[in-house]
Design a protein around this motif. Structure first.
Motif, short mmCIF file in Angstrom:
data_model
loop_
_atom_site.label_atom_id
_atom_site.label_comp_id
_atom_site.label_asym_id
_atom_site.label_seq_id
_atom_site.Cartn_x
_atom_site.Cartn_y
_atom_site.Cartn_z
N ARG A 9 -4.56 27.83 3.66
CA ARG A 9 -4.92 27.64 2.25
C ARG A 9 -5.05 28.97 1.52
NH1 ARG A 9 -6.21 22.93 0.09
NH2 ARG A 9 -6.17 21.11 1.45
N GLY A 10 -5.25 30.03 2.23
CA GLY A 10 -5.35 31.34 1.58
C GLY A 10 -4.04 32.10 1.56
N ALA A 11 -2.92 31.43 1.82
CA ALA A 11 -1.62 32.09 1.89
C ALA A 11 -1.25 32.73 0.55
CB ALA A 11 -0.54 31.08 2.30
N SER A 12 -0.60 33.90 0.63
CA SER A 12 -0.15 34.60 -0.57
C SER A 12 1.12 33.97 -1.11
CB SER A 12 0.10 36.07 -0.25
OG SER A 12 1.19 36.19 0.65
N GLU A 13 1.51 34.40 -2.33
CA GLU A 13 2.74 33.88 -2.93
C GLU A 13 3.95 34.20 -2.05
OE1 GLU A 13 3.20 35.23 -6.91
OE2 GLU A 13 1.30 34.39 -7.61
N ASP A 14 3.97 35.41 -1.49
CA ASP A 14 5.09 35.80 -0.62
C ASP A 14 5.13 34.95 0.64
OD1 ASP A 14 5.97 37.71 -2.36
OD2 ASP A 14 4.95 39.37 -1.36
N GLU A 15 3.97 34.65 1.19
CA GLU A 15 3.91 33.81 2.40
C GLU A 15 4.38 32.38 2.10
OE1 GLU A 15 0.28 35.82 4.97
OE2 GLU A 15 -0.20 34.45 3.34
N ILE A 16 4.03 31.88 0.91
CA ILE A 16 4.47 30.53 0.52
C ILE A 16 5.99 30.50 0.38
CG2 ILE A 16 4.41 28.83 -1.35
CD1 ILE A 16 1.51 29.72 -1.86
N MET A 68 0.85 -1.20 0.00
CA MET A 68 0.00 0.00 0.00
C MET A 68 0.88 1.24 0.00
SD MET A 68 -2.94 1.12 2.73
CE MET A 68 -3.87 2.60 2.48
N ALA A 69 0.60 2.20 -0.92
CA ALA A 69 1.43 3.40 -1.04
C ALA A 69 1.26 4.29 0.18
CB ALA A 69 1.06 4.17 -2.31
N GLU A 70 2.36 4.95 0.55
CA GLU A 70 2.33 5.83 1.71
C GLU A 70 1.51 7.09 1.39
OE1 GLU A 70 5.40 8.32 4.57
OE2 GLU A 70 6.17 7.00 2.98
N GLN A 71 0.61 7.44 2.28
CA GLN A 71 -0.25 8.59 2.07
C GLN A 71 0.54 9.88 2.29
OE1 GLN A 71 -3.78 8.56 4.40
NE2 GLN A 71 -4.69 10.34 3.41
N LYS A 72 0.42 10.81 1.32
CA LYS A 72 1.14 12.07 1.41
C LYS A 72 0.42 13.05 2.32
CE LYS A 72 3.22 11.88 -3.21
NZ LYS A 72 3.36 12.60 -4.52
N ARG A 73 1.23 13.87 2.96
CA ARG A 73 0.66 14.91 3.83
C ARG A 73 0.14 16.07 2.98
NH1 ARG A 73 3.56 17.54 8.49
NH2 ARG A 73 5.42 17.61 7.14
N ASP A 74 -0.78 16.80 3.55
CA ASP A 74 -1.30 17.99 2.88
C ASP A 74 -0.16 18.98 2.67
OD1 ASP A 74 -3.70 19.77 2.13
OD2 ASP A 74 -2.59 20.97 3.60
N TYR A 75 -0.02 19.53 1.46
CA TYR A 75 1.08 20.42 1.14
C TYR A 75 1.06 21.70 1.99
CZ TYR A 75 2.22 17.57 -2.98
OH TYR A 75 2.60 16.55 -3.80
N TYR A 76 -0.11 22.19 2.28
CA TYR A 76 -0.21 23.39 3.13
C TYR A 76 0.29 23.07 4.53
CZ TYR A 76 -2.98 25.59 -0.56
OH TYR A 76 -3.39 26.13 -1.75
N GLU A 77 -0.03 21.86 4.99
CA GLU A 77 0.44 21.43 6.30
C GLU A 77 1.96 21.28 6.31
OE1 GLU A 77 0.16 17.48 9.19
OE2 GLU A 77 -1.29 17.76 7.58
N VAL A 78 2.51 20.76 5.21
CA VAL A 78 3.96 20.58 5.10
C VAL A 78 4.68 21.92 5.28
CG1 VAL A 78 5.86 19.98 3.56
CG2 VAL A 78 3.83 18.52 3.68
#
Length: 379
Positions: free
Chosen positions: A16-23, A1-11
């Motif tokens: 989820r509403g973060a700006s480009e600069d915040e990312i 069974m493939a390992e489940q990936k974490r949410d990218y925002y959580e990583v």
């Protein structure tokens, strides 16, 4: 069974509403902290670093981020949609501005960044030493002969490191750059790292016939006596620099400097505060009462000073212009002399009797400070 990936925002630790600069800001912070160069051999850090890069690669791209927000991880899979999806993995991971980001962290060494040319002119290292001088030498300046041991360009090979009549070979492994790259295919794409070339030791060239005098280094150690000019007004702990008298440079680079830190030996009579000279002078009871002409020592020699009648112990007077010259050449400080009354010891019988008669004749009328003291005490 493939390992489940974490949410990218959580990583990346963002909303989820973060700006480009915040990312980008979140990515820079996490990538720097988890970079493999800072954690050699740490598999967990390497895994976190890959996960951080994967999250940033998606969220920093508007189209990929939109698909991820709508469909999750499936939206950014290579086979997503009828037209397929090329995430950049087939031809190697495109770091794009990631290379710029890591260039600011690691001096351009990330993702195939360039290393400084090892054969470019390099300035020699400076030499540091300390020198003890007297109080007067610090005040008025002096010249001192100092002996140092430094590296100098070899006269035989003129700094090339090669035996006369020979030249070095460009390293065939690094082609004269001094570094070699290692490119590895990873689940995140092609990962490139650079390291000093082991064949030439990071020099970019190979000397087959080294100079016998310097053994291929291009420099030899020599003892050298140099005249150092100590400026007037220099203070304890200050450092002077003699340009070009340090170790020889490499590849035709300039020599370093000789840095001399000054230690001023204590004086028996004087001490210094900035450009001021301070000292204490003992006076007799009679001189304090009657006044006197005193001979006061200064760094220029003895000077005469007229002590007024009734001088109190602890009084400080100023000798203008008898202090330390300013190191920038703008005038001199003053000397401050504090006088104190020396109490005589071992009086004979006649002297004690004379002193008692003097005390009886004085009474309390002339001792104002004593009267003030006891008046305060009574209050």
């Amino acid at each position: 069974m493939a390992e489940q990936k974490r949410d990218y925002y959580e990583v990346l630790g963002i909303s989820r509403g973060a700006s480009e600069d915040e990312i980008k800001k979140a990515y820079r912070k996490l990538a720097k902290a988890n970079h493999p160069d800072l954690h050699p051999g740490d598999k967990a850090a390497e895994a976190r670093f890959k996960e951080i890069n994967e999250a940033y690669e998606v969220l920093s791209d508007k189209d990929k981020r939109a698909r991820y927000d709508q469909y999750g991880h499936a939206g950014v899979e290579p086979n997503f949609g009828a037209g397929g999806f090329n995430g950049g993995f087939e031809g190697g991971f495109d770091f794009g501005d990631l290379g710029d980001i890591f260039g600011s962290f690691f001096g351009g060494g990330f993702g195939g960044g360039r290393r400084a040319n090892p054969n470019a002119p390099q300035r020699g290292e400076s030499i540091r030493m300390s020198l003890a001088i007297s109080f007067e030498e610090a005040a008025f300046g002096c010249e001192k002969a100092v002996t140092i041991e430094r590296s100098e360009s070899c006269d035989t090979c003129h700094g090339s490191g090669c035996a006369p009549g020979t030249t070095p070979e460009e390293c065939p492994d690094c082609h004269g750059t001094g570094t070699v790259q290692d490119r590895r295919q990873t689940p995140m794409g092609v990962f490139a790292t650079s390291a000093p070339c082991t064949k030439c030791g990071g020099k970019g060239k190979i000397i087959h016939q080294p100079c016998k005098d310097c053994h291929g280094t291009g420099a030899v150690r020599k003892r050298k006596t140099i005249k150092a000019t100590i400026p007037a007004g220099i203070d304890n702990g200050q450092t002077i620099s003699i340009r070009g008298q340090g170790n020889a440079g490499k590849n035709g680079g300039q020599a370093g400097d000789l840095l001399i830190t000054i230690t001023v030996r204590p004086h028996e009579l004087f001490r210094r505060e900035g450009t001021s000279v301070l000292c204490e002078a003992p006076i007799t009871f009679a001189q304090a009462v009657l006044g006197a002409e005193l001979e006061i020592p200064t760094i220029d020699g003895k000077v005469k000073y007229t002590l007024p009648e009734g001088t109190q112990s602890g009084t400080t007077f100023r000798l203008k212009g008898k202090g330390i010259p300013s190191i920038n050449g703008r005038g001199r400080g003053d000397q401050y002399v504090t006088v104190y009354i020396e109490t005589p010891r071992n009086l004979n019988k006649e002297q004690k009797e004379a002193l008692r008669k003097f005390a009886e004749s004085m009474g309390d009328s002339n001792y104002e400070e004593q009267k003030k003291f006891f008046k305060k005490f009574k209050k």
